[in-house]
Design a protein around this motif. Sequence first.
Motif, PDB file in Angstrom:
ATOM      1  N   UNK A 119       0.829  -1.203   0.000  1.00 30.58           N
ATOM      2  CA  UNK A 119       0.000   0.000   0.000  1.00 30.58           C
ATOM      3  C   UNK A 119       0.868   1.259   0.000  1.00 30.58           C
ATOM      4  N   UNK A 120       1.959   1.241   0.768  1.00 33.83           N
ATOM      5  CA  UNK A 120       2.877   2.384   0.778  1.00 33.83           C
ATOM      6  C   UNK A 120       3.458   2.607  -0.611  1.00 33.83           C
ATOM      7  N   UNK A 121       3.825   1.524  -1.290  1.00 35.64           N
ATOM      8  CA  UNK A 121       4.374   1.628  -2.646  1.00 35.64           C
ATOM      9  C   UNK A 121       3.317   2.164  -3.612  1.00 35.64           C
ATOM     10  N   UNK A 122       2.071   1.696  -3.450  1.00 38.17           N
ATOM     11  CA  UNK A 122       0.969   2.169  -4.297  1.00 38.17           C
ATOM     12  C   UNK A 122       0.806   3.678  -4.156  1.00 38.17           C
ATOM     13  N   UNK A 123       0.725   4.169  -2.902  1.00 39.22           N
ATOM     14  CA  UNK A 123       0.513   5.594  -2.675  1.00 39.22           C
ATOM     15  C   UNK A 123       1.730   6.418  -3.085  1.00 39.22           C
ATOM     16  N   UNK A 124       2.910   5.914  -2.878  1.00 35.63           N
ATOM     17  CA  UNK A 124       4.113   6.633  -3.303  1.00 35.63           C
ATOM     18  C   UNK A 124       4.099   6.828  -4.820  1.00 35.63           C
ATOM     19  N   UNK A 125       3.708   5.789  -5.540  1.00 40.98           N
ATOM     20  CA  UNK A 125       3.589   5.866  -7.000  1.00 40.98           C
ATOM     21  C   UNK A 125       2.513   6.875  -7.396  1.00 40.98           C
ATOM     22  N   UNK A 126       1.350   6.813  -6.726  1.00 33.16           N
ATOM     23  CA  UNK A 126       0.261   7.741  -7.033  1.00 33.16           C
ATOM     24  C   UNK A 126       0.699   9.186  -6.799  1.00 33.16           C
TER      25      UNK A 126
END
Length: 168
Positions: free
Chosen positions: A21-28
């Motif tokens: 989830x952290x990776x998802x939001x960092x990408x977003x």
Amino acid sequence: MSLLEDWRNEAYYNQTDKKSMDAFWENYFKYEKSVYTQLLENPEEEVTGTVKELADRYHLPLNLMVGFLDGIDESLKVPNPIETMEEDTQVSLAFDQEKLYKNMVDAKAEWLYTLPAWEKIFDEEKRKDLYRQAKKMHTVVKEKKIGRNDPCPCGSGKKYKQCCGKNA
């Protein structure tokens, strides 16, 4: 399922581990910052197109474009039909500059409200003022309670208990 429901399921309800989830939001956030940087370069221009066209224009995957539209919607001059939008739905990114800045502050999105492009839109004093306004939006101010023996607020000169407080 609508595009918005797909986005919200992926972004908020996806039952994956914290690292994913952290990776998802960092990408977003990386994509989001890129789009805002481009939009703020010419803030008076009304960018329009279909959801798919805007995703292509800003080099975003479709789901992230939907997330971006969901995030900016409260700052737009005319809200988009985000609840029912599909790939071919016409949308506009015409935003209210002050409202957008305040919403970024309210969302604690420092990476957005500190973008250098804001310096061309608002001077430092205006940015500070908008920042203060945004911080005050959710502040609850309790009015001072009038005591029985305080002067009446109506201006009669009598004690509150002998004037307007008599019937309270």
